[in-house]
Motif scaffolding. Structure first.
Motif, PDB file in Angstrom:
ATOM      1  N   LYS A  54     -59.135 -58.149  12.646  1.00 37.42           N
ATOM      2  CA  LYS A  54     -59.992 -59.012  13.464  1.00 37.42           C
ATOM      3  C   LYS A  54     -59.297 -60.339  13.765  1.00 37.42           C
ATOM      4  CE  LYS A  54     -64.654 -60.851  13.754  1.00 37.42           C
ATOM      5  NZ  LYS A  54     -65.952 -61.002  13.112  1.00 37.42           N
ATOM      6  N   SER A  55     -58.573 -60.872  12.798  1.00 41.18           N
ATOM      7  CA  SER A  55     -57.846 -62.129  12.989  1.00 41.18           C
ATOM      8  C   SER A  55     -56.740 -61.978  14.025  1.00 41.18           C
ATOM      9  CB  SER A  55     -57.243 -62.604  11.665  1.00 41.18           C
ATOM     10  OG  SER A  55     -58.250 -62.938  10.749  1.00 41.18           O
ATOM     11  N   LYS A  56     -56.116 -60.815  14.058  1.00 44.84           N
ATOM     12  CA  LYS A  56     -55.059 -60.562  15.044  1.00 44.84           C
ATOM     13  C   LYS A  56     -55.611 -60.588  16.467  1.00 44.84           C
ATOM     14  CE  LYS A  56     -52.041 -57.685  12.195  1.00 44.84           C
ATOM     15  NZ  LYS A  56     -51.500 -56.317  12.017  1.00 44.84           N
ATOM     16  N   GLN A  57     -56.841 -60.118  16.649  1.00 46.46           N
ATOM     17  CA  GLN A  57     -57.430 -60.030  17.978  1.00 46.46           C
ATOM     18  C   GLN A  57     -57.575 -61.395  18.639  1.00 46.46           C
ATOM     19  OE1 GLN A  57     -61.107 -57.902  17.528  1.00 46.46           O
ATOM     20  NE2 GLN A  57     -60.080 -56.024  16.879  1.00 46.46           N
ATOM     21  N   GLY A  58     -57.980 -62.378  17.895  1.00 40.78           N
ATOM     22  CA  GLY A  58     -58.206 -63.693  18.479  1.00 40.78           C
ATOM     23  C   GLY A  58     -57.088 -64.680  18.214  1.00 40.78           C
ATOM     24  N   PHE A  59     -55.937 -64.177  17.785  1.00 33.84           N
ATOM     25  CA  PHE A  59     -54.841 -65.052  17.396  1.00 33.84           C
ATOM     26  C   PHE A  59     -54.071 -65.529  18.620  1.00 33.84           C
ATOM     27  CE2 PHE A  59     -50.494 -65.791  15.828  1.00 33.84           C
ATOM     28  CZ  PHE A  59     -50.771 -66.784  14.907  1.00 33.84           C
ATOM     29  N   THR A  60     -53.806 -66.832  18.673  1.00 36.76           N
ATOM     30  CA  THR A  60     -53.039 -67.424  19.760  1.00 36.76           C
ATOM     31  C   THR A  60     -51.722 -67.951  19.220  1.00 36.76           C
ATOM     32  OG1 THR A  60     -55.085 -68.101  20.844  1.00 36.76           O
ATOM     33  CG2 THR A  60     -53.064 -69.187  21.569  1.00 36.76           C
ATOM     34  N   VAL A  61     -50.634 -67.527  19.819  1.00 40.03           N
ATOM     35  CA  VAL A  61     -49.312 -67.995  19.404  1.00 40.03           C
ATOM     36  C   VAL A  61     -49.092 -69.392  19.972  1.00 40.03           C
ATOM     37  CG1 VAL A  61     -46.830 -67.547  19.541  1.00 40.03           C
ATOM     38  CG2 VAL A  61     -48.437 -65.641  19.357  1.00 40.03           C
ATOM     39  N   ARG A  62     -48.696 -70.315  19.097  1.00 43.91           N
ATOM     40  CA  ARG A  62     -48.442 -71.687  19.540  1.00 43.91           C
ATOM     41  C   ARG A  62     -47.095 -71.786  20.255  1.00 43.91           C
ATOM     42  NH1 ARG A  62     -49.714 -74.679  13.957  1.00 43.91           N
ATOM     43  NH2 ARG A  62     -51.744 -73.772  13.605  1.00 43.91           N
ATOM     44  N   THR A  63     -47.050 -72.602  21.257  1.00 37.97           N
ATOM     45  CA  THR A  63     -45.827 -72.831  22.004  1.00 37.97           C
ATOM     46  C   THR A  63     -44.773 -73.439  21.085  1.00 37.97           C
ATOM     47  OG1 THR A  63     -47.164 -73.269  23.964  1.00 37.97           O
ATOM     48  CG2 THR A  63     -44.858 -73.975  24.042  1.00 37.97           C
ATOM     49  N   GLY A  64     -43.556 -72.938  21.180  1.00 36.80           N
ATOM     50  CA  GLY A  64     -42.453 -73.488  20.414  1.00 36.80           C
ATOM     51  C   GLY A  64     -42.304 -72.936  19.009  1.00 36.80           C
ATOM     52  N   CYS A  65     -43.113 -71.968  18.638  1.00 40.79           N
ATOM     53  CA  CYS A  65     -43.030 -71.384  17.287  1.00 40.79           C
ATOM     54  C   CYS A  65     -42.216 -70.098  17.327  1.00 40.79           C
ATOM     55  CB  CYS A  65     -44.424 -71.080  16.747  1.00 40.79           C
ATOM     56  SG  CYS A  65     -45.376 -72.553  16.390  1.00 40.79           S
ATOM     57  N   ASP A  66     -41.361 -69.944  16.337  1.00 33.04           N
ATOM     58  CA  ASP A  66     -40.600 -68.705  16.251  1.00 33.04           C
ATOM     59  C   ASP A  66     -41.450 -67.608  15.609  1.00 33.04           C
ATOM     60  OD1 ASP A  66     -40.577 -69.163  13.500  1.00 33.04           O
ATOM     61  OD2 ASP A  66     -38.482 -69.788  13.452  1.00 33.04           O
ATOM     62  N   ASN A  67     -40.886 -66.416  15.528  1.00 35.06           N
ATOM     63  CA  ASN A  67     -41.619 -65.257  15.021  1.00 35.06           C
ATOM     64  C   ASN A  67     -42.056 -65.453  13.568  1.00 35.06           C
ATOM     65  OD1 ASN A  67     -42.702 -62.665  15.361  1.00 35.06           O
ATOM     66  ND2 ASN A  67     -40.893 -61.719  14.452  1.00 35.06           N
ATOM     67  N   ASP A  68     -41.181 -66.015  12.727  1.00 34.46           N
ATOM     68  CA  ASP A  68     -41.533 -66.229  11.318  1.00 34.46           C
ATOM     69  C   ASP A  68     -42.684 -67.213  11.172  1.00 34.46           C
ATOM     70  OD1 ASP A  68     -39.594 -64.467  10.430  1.00 34.46           O
ATOM     71  OD2 ASP A  68     -38.083 -66.035  10.143  1.00 34.46           O
ATOM     72  N   GLU A  69     -42.643 -68.302  11.914  1.00 37.81           N
ATOM     73  CA  GLU A  69     -43.714 -69.304  11.864  1.00 37.81           C
ATOM     74  C   GLU A  69     -45.035 -68.696  12.361  1.00 37.81           C
ATOM     75  OE1 GLU A  69     -45.287 -73.259  11.245  1.00 37.81           O
ATOM     76  OE2 GLU A  69     -43.432 -72.314  10.610  1.00 37.81           O
ATOM     77  N   THR A  70     -44.959 -67.865  13.380  1.00 38.16           N
ATOM     78  CA  THR A  70     -46.137 -67.209  13.921  1.00 38.16           C
ATOM     79  C   THR A  70     -46.784 -66.302  12.871  1.00 38.16           C
ATOM     80  OG1 THR A  70     -45.275 -67.321  16.166  1.00 38.16           O
ATOM     81  CG2 THR A  70     -46.964 -65.669  15.746  1.00 38.16           C
ATOM     82  N   LYS A  71     -45.977 -65.559  12.121  1.00 33.47           N
ATOM     83  CA  LYS A  71     -46.505 -64.688  11.066  1.00 33.47           C
ATOM     84  C   LYS A  71     -47.202 -65.514   9.984  1.00 33.47           C
ATOM     85  CE  LYS A  71     -43.182 -60.988  11.675  1.00 33.47           C
ATOM     86  NZ  LYS A  71     -42.028 -60.283  11.105  1.00 33.47           N
ATOM     87  N   LEU A  72     -46.610 -66.641   9.618  1.00 31.74           N
ATOM     88  CA  LEU A  72     -47.226 -67.508   8.606  1.00 31.74           C
ATOM     89  C   LEU A  72     -48.553 -68.068   9.101  1.00 31.74           C
ATOM     90  CD1 LEU A  72     -44.070 -69.418   7.337  1.00 31.74           C
ATOM     91  CD2 LEU A  72     -45.354 -67.642   6.117  1.00 31.74           C
ATOM     92  N   GLN A  73     -48.608 -68.428  10.376  1.00 29.25           N
ATOM     93  CA  GLN A  73     -49.848 -68.955  10.944  1.00 29.25           C
ATOM     94  C   GLN A  73     -50.946 -67.897  10.940  1.00 29.25           C
ATOM     95  OE1 GLN A  73     -48.527 -70.376  14.748  1.00 29.25           O
ATOM     96  NE2 GLN A  73     -47.508 -72.157  13.865  1.00 29.25           N
ATOM     97  N   LEU A  74     -50.582 -66.656  11.224  1.00 32.67           N
ATOM     98  CA  LEU A  74     -51.564 -65.569  11.176  1.00 32.67           C
ATOM     99  C   LEU A  74     -52.060 -65.358   9.744  1.00 32.67           C
ATOM    100  CD1 LEU A  74     -53.181 -63.279  12.447  1.00 32.67           C
ATOM    101  CD2 LEU A  74     -51.184 -61.805  12.111  1.00 32.67           C
ATOM    102  N   LEU A  75     -51.168 -65.411   8.779  1.00 33.30           N
ATOM    103  CA  LEU A  75     -51.578 -65.287   7.380  1.00 33.30           C
ATOM    104  C   LEU A  75     -52.544 -66.394   6.986  1.00 33.30           C
ATOM    105  CD1 LEU A  75     -48.215 -64.287   5.663  1.00 33.30           C
ATOM    106  CD2 LEU A  75     -50.229 -62.847   5.990  1.00 33.30           C
ATOM    107  N   LYS A  76     -52.289 -67.600   7.482  1.00 31.86           N
ATOM    108  CA  LYS A  76     -53.178 -68.719   7.165  1.00 31.86           C
ATOM    109  C   LYS A  76     -54.555 -68.496   7.795  1.00 31.86           C
ATOM    110  CE  LYS A  76     -52.030 -73.097   6.519  1.00 31.86           C
ATOM    111  NZ  LYS A  76     -51.637 -74.496   6.742  1.00 31.86           N
ATOM    112  N   LYS A  77     -54.577 -67.965   9.011  1.00 30.89           N
ATOM    113  CA  LYS A  77     -55.854 -67.677   9.655  1.00 30.89           C
ATOM    114  C   LYS A  77     -56.619 -66.624   8.851  1.00 30.89           C
ATOM    115  CE  LYS A  77     -58.032 -66.247  13.900  1.00 30.89           C
ATOM    116  NZ  LYS A  77     -57.918 -65.980  15.319  1.00 30.89           N
ATOM    117  N   CYS A  78     -55.916 -65.613   8.373  1.00 28.69           N
ATOM    118  CA  CYS A  78     -56.546 -64.581   7.544  1.00 28.69           C
ATOM    119  C   CYS A  78     -57.067 -65.180   6.244  1.00 28.69           C
ATOM    120  CB  CYS A  78     -55.552 -63.464   7.241  1.00 28.69           C
ATOM    121  SG  CYS A  78     -55.016 -62.527   8.685  1.00 28.69           S
ATOM    122  N   GLU A  79     -56.279 -66.050   5.635  1.00 23.33           N
ATOM    123  CA  GLU A  79     -56.689 -66.712   4.396  1.00 23.33           C
ATOM    124  C   GLU A  79     -57.996 -67.476   4.605  1.00 23.33           C
ATOM    125  OE1 GLU A  79     -55.116 -70.221   1.363  1.00 23.33           O
ATOM    126  OE2 GLU A  79     -53.917 -69.689   3.112  1.00 23.33           O
TER     127      GLU A  79
END
Length: 91
Positions: A54-79
């Protein structure tokens, strides 16, 4: 690193869990396996998986973030979503 020792809840009701400000580069979990292992103390792995999807569905990638940072941000949203569920109490 999966969970910082100083952030682990002191009680089974999960009320003492401390969250960082959302828009920081401080991350409690660095991989999905660690997040699932930690929260499976209180929730079924299937329920955690549903929250992740469900978190993946509404997840927005921030401008200027690399793939690793994006994965961490998704984990934080899940947390955050998992903590909200636990703080509400039993369903």
């Amino acid at each position: 690193m999966e969970a910082s020792p100083d952030r682990e809840p002191q009680s089974p009701n999960f009320g003492a869990y401390q969250l960082d400000e959302r828009r920081t580069d401080n991350y409690t979990f660095t991989n999905l396996k660690g997040l699932i292992r930690y929260f499976s103390t209180w929730l079924e792995e299937e329920d955690i998986g549903e929250v992740v999807e469900k978190s993946k569905q509404g997840f927005t990638v921030r401008t200027g973030c690399d793939n690793d940072e994006t994965k961490l941000q998704l984990l934080k949203k899940c947390e955050y979503a998992l903590v909200r569920i636990l703080r509400k109490g039993p369903r």
